[in-house]
Design a protein around this motif. Sequence first.
Motif, PDB file in Angstrom:
ATOM      1  N   SER A  62       0.840  -1.196   0.000  1.00  0.00           N
ATOM      2  CA  SER A  62       0.000   0.000   0.000  1.00  0.00           C
ATOM      3  C   SER A  62       0.875   1.245   0.000  1.00  0.00           C
ATOM      4  O   SER A  62       2.070   1.194   0.308  1.00  0.00           O
ATOM      5  CB  SER A  62      -0.913   0.021   1.232  1.00  0.00           C
ATOM      6  N   ALA A  64       0.709   3.709   2.143  1.00  0.00           N
ATOM      7  CA  ALA A  64       1.131   3.965   3.525  1.00  0.00           C
ATOM      8  C   ALA A  64       2.280   3.044   3.921  1.00  0.00           C
ATOM      9  O   ALA A  64       3.241   3.465   4.576  1.00  0.00           O
ATOM     10  CB  ALA A  64      -0.044   3.793   4.470  1.00  0.00           C
ATOM     11  N   TYR A 397       6.066   8.952   4.857  1.00  0.00           N
ATOM     12  CA  TYR A 397       4.861   8.324   5.406  1.00  0.00           C
ATOM     13  C   TYR A 397       3.692   9.311   5.378  1.00  0.00           C
ATOM     14  O   TYR A 397       2.559   8.940   5.073  1.00  0.00           O
ATOM     15  CB  TYR A 397       5.123   7.856   6.834  1.00  0.00           C
ATOM     16  N   LYS A 401       0.287   8.512   3.525  1.00  0.00           N
ATOM     17  CA  LYS A 401      -0.951   8.422   4.305  1.00  0.00           C
ATOM     18  C   LYS A 401      -2.010   9.379   3.767  1.00  0.00           C
ATOM     19  O   LYS A 401      -3.188   9.016   3.621  1.00  0.00           O
ATOM     20  CB  LYS A 401      -0.666   8.730   5.782  1.00  0.00           C
ATOM     21  N   ASP A 404      -3.368   7.949   0.586  1.00  0.00           N
ATOM     22  CA  ASP A 404      -4.302   6.854   0.840  1.00  0.00           C
ATOM     23  C   ASP A 404      -5.668   7.383   1.276  1.00  0.00           C
ATOM     24  O   ASP A 404      -6.715   6.848   0.898  1.00  0.00           O
ATOM     25  CB  ASP A 404      -3.748   5.924   1.928  1.00  0.00           C
ATOM     26  N   LEU A 405      -5.681   8.438   2.088  1.00  0.00           N
ATOM     27  CA  LEU A 405      -6.933   8.961   2.646  1.00  0.00           C
ATOM     28  C   LEU A 405      -7.705   9.827   1.655  1.00  0.00           C
ATOM     29  O   LEU A 405      -8.935   9.830   1.646  1.00  0.00           O
ATOM     30  CB  LEU A 405      -6.637   9.769   3.913  1.00  0.00           C
TER      31      LEU A 405
END
Length: 443
Positions: A62, A64, A397, A401, A404-405
């Motif tokens: 992924s 993240a 990161y 992140k 991803d969000l």
Amino acid sequence: MTTAPATNEVDLSSDSIIEASAYRKVTWRIVPLLVVCFIFAYLDRVNISFAKLQMQGSFGLSDAAYGLGAGIFFIGYFLFEIPSNIILQRVGARLWIARIMISWGIASACMMFVRNETWFYILRFTIGATEAGFLPGIILYFTFWFPAKKRAQINALFLTSVPLSGVIGGPIAGYILTYLDGVAGLPGWQWLFVAEGVPTVLLGIAVALLLRDRPSDATWLTAAERQAIENNLALEADKDRVHHFGKALLRPEIFFLTAVFFLLLIGLWGFTFWLPELIKQAGVASKMTIGLLAATPYSVACVAMVLVGRSSDRTGERRLHLGITALIGSVGFLLSGWFGANINLAIIALAVAAAGTIGCFPVFWSLPPKSLAGPAAAGGIALINSVGNLAGAISPYLVGKVKDLTGSTEAALYVIAGSMLISATIVLISLPKKLAERDKVIV
């Protein structure tokens, strides 16, 4: 009455010629080799950003998880950085830099065997641990050869390896991922780690054979040239600089530089680990094209480094050169967020971000030796670099992140722009007096 001044003028001219010859020889003997070494250091550190384009499909990585793995490198780096630089101070740069390169080259090549997230994290940590001490070791090594008045230029020449690795590494990575994919039954990302890890081991062997620790070891300098270098360094051995590492930890300048470096590296590592993805997100599908386009911001950064370093040494001024360059980097990241969907404008914005973010480091690394010397310089430079590089565990990161969000990196780029803005502001407003003092100008 008239002959004495003429004799002095001849003597001064002779001394200047000897000094110029000495530094010309030193620059050509050690800087190109170390530039090539750091190009591979940087390639081995960030080739993961290109390998990601294929690795994700191989074992379901992924964004993240990729960001965490990219960042965990810096945990190992942080833990072993200071011990590494202190050992280098004791055993010499030649053997210790060679050891660093051979061990991290092996670890980087082993990335080809990664098959799951756990081993991805373990090997990224290992690469960080084995590479720890390389950059601060070189910065320290330059203080054994070059006086303060020359260091920003020398740092600039050396640190051009950062953008050069992008100029060279992007197209190479794109070629390997495209044309070696499937050769001998291996995907392109595995070939990428082999092709950039093995040469690092060979370069480590070359360092052990070719590098010299101090001017006194350099048989390719004449006795007069060695003396000229040592005299210049002796002039800087003043009592205003701290030599004891324990005392260095109490210097407010060290805390200041660590904080600034941390904020700057939020920008550098966010840019470095996500540049291919940012270009892909702007609408480019071909891996070869992504690699070629990634070279553009790094090319601009390479020119910016040399120009900023020369200008800073020519004037002896550090505060404005560092602060304004970081401010330019902040503007670049802001524009990258605004124009991320337009490939042409995005590349221009990323070039501005790279010029500011990468261009400021030669000036930054001229500052610690203004306050530290000897063992304190070894430990202090390593401390600044190791704590600052914890940003590398956060920035990749953070970007992953957020992506991803939200499905976009725009918000993360604004955060990075803010970090660069804060660093520029505190440098321009509150750089400690000792660090802000103009260095002696080269005449």
